[in-house]
Design a protein around this motif. Structure first.
Motif, PDB file in Angstrom:
ATOM      1  N   ASP A 211       0.807  -1.242   0.000  1.00  0.00           N
ATOM      2  CA  ASP A 211       0.000   0.000   0.000  1.00  0.00           C
ATOM      3  C   ASP A 211       0.832   1.281   0.000  1.00  0.00           C
ATOM      4  O   ASP A 211       0.409   2.284   0.574  1.00  0.00           O
ATOM      5  CB  ASP A 211      -0.917   0.045   1.252  1.00  0.00           C
ATOM      6  CG  ASP A 211      -1.984  -1.025   1.216  1.00  0.00           C
ATOM      7  OD1 ASP A 211      -2.183  -1.607   0.136  1.00  0.00           O
ATOM      8  OD2 ASP A 211      -2.599  -1.281   2.266  1.00  0.00           O
ATOM      9  N   ILE A 212       1.992   1.261  -0.599  1.00  0.00           N
ATOM     10  CA  ILE A 212       2.821   2.483  -0.598  1.00  0.00           C
ATOM     11  C   ILE A 212       2.933   3.070  -2.008  1.00  0.00           C
ATOM     12  O   ILE A 212       2.936   4.288  -2.181  1.00  0.00           O
ATOM     13  CB  ILE A 212       4.247   2.216  -0.043  1.00  0.00           C
ATOM     14  CG1 ILE A 212       4.200   1.650   1.378  1.00  0.00           C
ATOM     15  CG2 ILE A 212       5.056   3.517  -0.034  1.00  0.00           C
ATOM     16  CD1 ILE A 212       5.571   1.388   1.988  1.00  0.00           C
ATOM     17  N   ALA A 213       3.017   2.195  -3.002  1.00  0.00           N
ATOM     18  CA  ALA A 213       3.231   2.690  -4.378  1.00  0.00           C
ATOM     19  C   ALA A 213       1.985   3.407  -4.888  1.00  0.00           C
ATOM     20  O   ALA A 213       0.865   2.934  -4.696  1.00  0.00           O
ATOM     21  CB  ALA A 213       3.564   1.519  -5.294  1.00  0.00           C
ATOM     22  N   ASP A 214       2.176   4.565  -5.517  1.00  0.00           N
ATOM     23  CA  ASP A 214       1.041   5.299  -6.103  1.00  0.00           C
ATOM     24  C   ASP A 214       0.902   4.980  -7.587  1.00  0.00           C
ATOM     25  O   ASP A 214      -0.194   4.800  -8.091  1.00  0.00           O
ATOM     26  CB  ASP A 214       1.256   6.810  -5.930  1.00  0.00           C
ATOM     27  CG  ASP A 214       1.275   7.203  -4.469  1.00  0.00           C
ATOM     28  OD1 ASP A 214       0.254   6.960  -3.798  1.00  0.00           O
ATOM     29  OD2 ASP A 214       2.306   7.706  -3.987  1.00  0.00           O
ATOM     30  N   ILE A 215       2.038   4.981  -8.277  1.00  0.00           N
ATOM     31  CA  ILE A 215       2.029   4.754  -9.731  1.00  0.00           C
ATOM     32  C   ILE A 215       3.149   3.773 -10.056  1.00  0.00           C
ATOM     33  O   ILE A 215       4.248   3.884  -9.509  1.00  0.00           O
ATOM     34  CB  ILE A 215       2.285   6.084 -10.491  1.00  0.00           C
ATOM     35  CG1 ILE A 215       1.236   7.130 -10.140  1.00  0.00           C
ATOM     36  CG2 ILE A 215       2.341   5.853 -12.009  1.00  0.00           C
ATOM     37  CD1 ILE A 215       1.563   8.530 -10.627  1.00  0.00           C
ATOM     38  N   VAL A 216       2.868   2.827 -10.943  1.00  0.00           N
ATOM     39  CA  VAL A 216       3.925   1.926 -11.436  1.00  0.00           C
ATOM     40  C   VAL A 216       4.000   2.107 -12.949  1.00  0.00           C
ATOM     41  O   VAL A 216       2.998   1.961 -13.655  1.00  0.00           O
ATOM     42  CB  VAL A 216       3.621   0.447 -11.085  1.00  0.00           C
ATOM     43  CG1 VAL A 216       4.705  -0.465 -11.658  1.00  0.00           C
ATOM     44  CG2 VAL A 216       3.511   0.254  -9.575  1.00  0.00           C
ATOM     45  N   LEU A 217       5.186   2.448 -13.434  1.00  0.00           N
ATOM     46  CA  LEU A 217       5.401   2.528 -14.884  1.00  0.00           C
ATOM     47  C   LEU A 217       6.079   1.234 -15.313  1.00  0.00           C
ATOM     48  O   LEU A 217       7.138   0.881 -14.797  1.00  0.00           O
ATOM     49  CB  LEU A 217       6.285   3.724 -15.237  1.00  0.00           C
ATOM     50  CG  LEU A 217       5.748   5.114 -14.861  1.00  0.00           C
ATOM     51  CD1 LEU A 217       6.749   6.198 -15.256  1.00  0.00           C
ATOM     52  CD2 LEU A 217       4.385   5.376 -15.516  1.00  0.00           C
ATOM     53  N   VAL A 218       5.447   0.529 -16.246  1.00  0.00           N
ATOM     54  CA  VAL A 218       5.958  -0.773 -16.674  1.00  0.00           C
ATOM     55  C   VAL A 218       6.485  -0.667 -18.097  1.00  0.00           C
ATOM     56  O   VAL A 218       5.758  -0.253 -19.005  1.00  0.00           O
ATOM     57  CB  VAL A 218       4.829  -1.840 -16.633  1.00  0.00           C
ATOM     58  CG1 VAL A 218       5.403  -3.234 -16.891  1.00  0.00           C
ATOM     59  CG2 VAL A 218       4.081  -1.801 -15.309  1.00  0.00           C
ATOM     60  N   GLY A 219       7.733  -1.036 -18.274  1.00  0.00           N
ATOM     61  CA  GLY A 219       8.319  -1.040 -19.622  1.00  0.00           C
ATOM     62  C   GLY A 219       7.939  -2.334 -20.324  1.00  0.00           C
ATOM     63  O   GLY A 219       8.212  -3.420 -19.818  1.00  0.00           O
ATOM     64  N   THR A 220       7.288  -2.218 -21.477  1.00  0.00           N
ATOM     65  CA  THR A 220       6.912  -3.409 -22.250  1.00  0.00           C
ATOM     66  C   THR A 220       7.402  -3.211 -23.691  1.00  0.00           C
ATOM     67  O   THR A 220       7.806  -2.106 -24.060  1.00  0.00           O
ATOM     68  CB  THR A 220       5.381  -3.619 -22.275  1.00  0.00           C
ATOM     69  OG1 THR A 220       4.809  -2.594 -23.109  1.00  0.00           O
ATOM     70  CG2 THR A 220       4.774  -3.549 -20.886  1.00  0.00           C
TER      71      THR A 220
END
Ligand SMILES: O=C[C@H](O)[C@H](O)[C@H](O)COP(=O)(O)O
Length: 229
Positions: A211-220
């Motif tokens: 419950d800490i991360a606000d946004i995750v950017l995933v490289g695909t």
């Protein structure tokens, strides 16, 4: 696109979240390393003004200084606008496992307090549940490592003392402690386990970031995918 290219892609995307006058938590690891170098370039080219980095490790601090990012320490700042860091696993609720680089304690101290915690990963880090691929790193007081290793059996976990690579004997963290890598069968409730592990006397911090991360950017291969809580 290979993994390194995906890491660069998310690092570049993360720069869009940085504005003038920000205090930026600087994560540890190979993905954030790209971000720190790119941030340094923008500062040096005067594309950003009055941005200060708050490093989560000696690695981040050294790299920031080499790259032209001025650094501050936690006791010098009133607020952290954003923190940018990698992760070892990300579940569908954006709970994380971190600490492959043994920097989990300072990472959590800073990222927990950041206005926005932005996580950068390549697609291989996405899992159905935490513990699917990676052990949970647990930073422990050196004198207590063996008793804690035994106590972790209550959780059906098998723990190994992390050993150095270019050093004989155990890894010693930036805080002078040891790391136990604990393999759990399946982590059903990350927040509960995070709290329970930290209740064991001698545990300094553990690598579950629930419950800490606000946004995750995933490289695909198709580009950057944004996941938000
Ligand atoms: O202690 C290390 C950190 O938690 C890293 O942020 C994490 O292991 C991700 O590192 P990388 O970007 O190299 O995969």
């Amino acid at each position: 696109m290979n993994t390194e290219e995906m890491k660069k892609l998310v690092a570049k995307e993360a720069l869009k979240y940085i504005e003038d006058d920000m205090i930026v938590g600087l994560g540890t690891g190979s993905t954030t390393a790209y971000f720190i170098k790119m941030l340094g370039k923008m500062i040096m080219n005067e594309e950003l003004f009055d941005v200060y980095g708050l490093p989560t490790s000696y690695q981040a601090r050294i790299l920031a200084l080499e790259s032209g990012v001025p650094v501050v320490s936690l006791d010098e700042v009133d607020a952290i606008d954003i923190a940018v860091d990698g992760a070892d696993e990300v579940d569908p609720h954006l709970n994380l496992i971190k600490g492959r680089g043994a920097a989990l304690t300072m990472e959590k101290i800073i990222e927990y307090r950041a206005g926005t915690f932005l996580v950068l990963v390549d697609g291989s880090k996405l899992v159905e549940y935490l513990g699917q691929k990676m052990p949970v790193p647990i930073e422990v007081i050196p004198a207590a490592w063996r008793v804690i290793k035994e106590e972790l059996e209550v959780f059906n976990a098998t723990a190994e003392l992390r050993m150095g690579v270019k050093k004989d004997g155990p890894v010693v963290t930036d805080n002078g402690n040891f790391i136990l890598d604990a393999k759990f069968e399946r982590i059903e409730d990350p927040l509960d386990l995070e709290i329970e592990l930290n209740n064991i006397p001698g545990v300094v911090e553990n690598g579950i970031f629930a419950d800490i991360a606000d946004i995750v950017l995933v490289g695909t291969k198709e580009g950057v995918k944004k996941l938000e809580r």
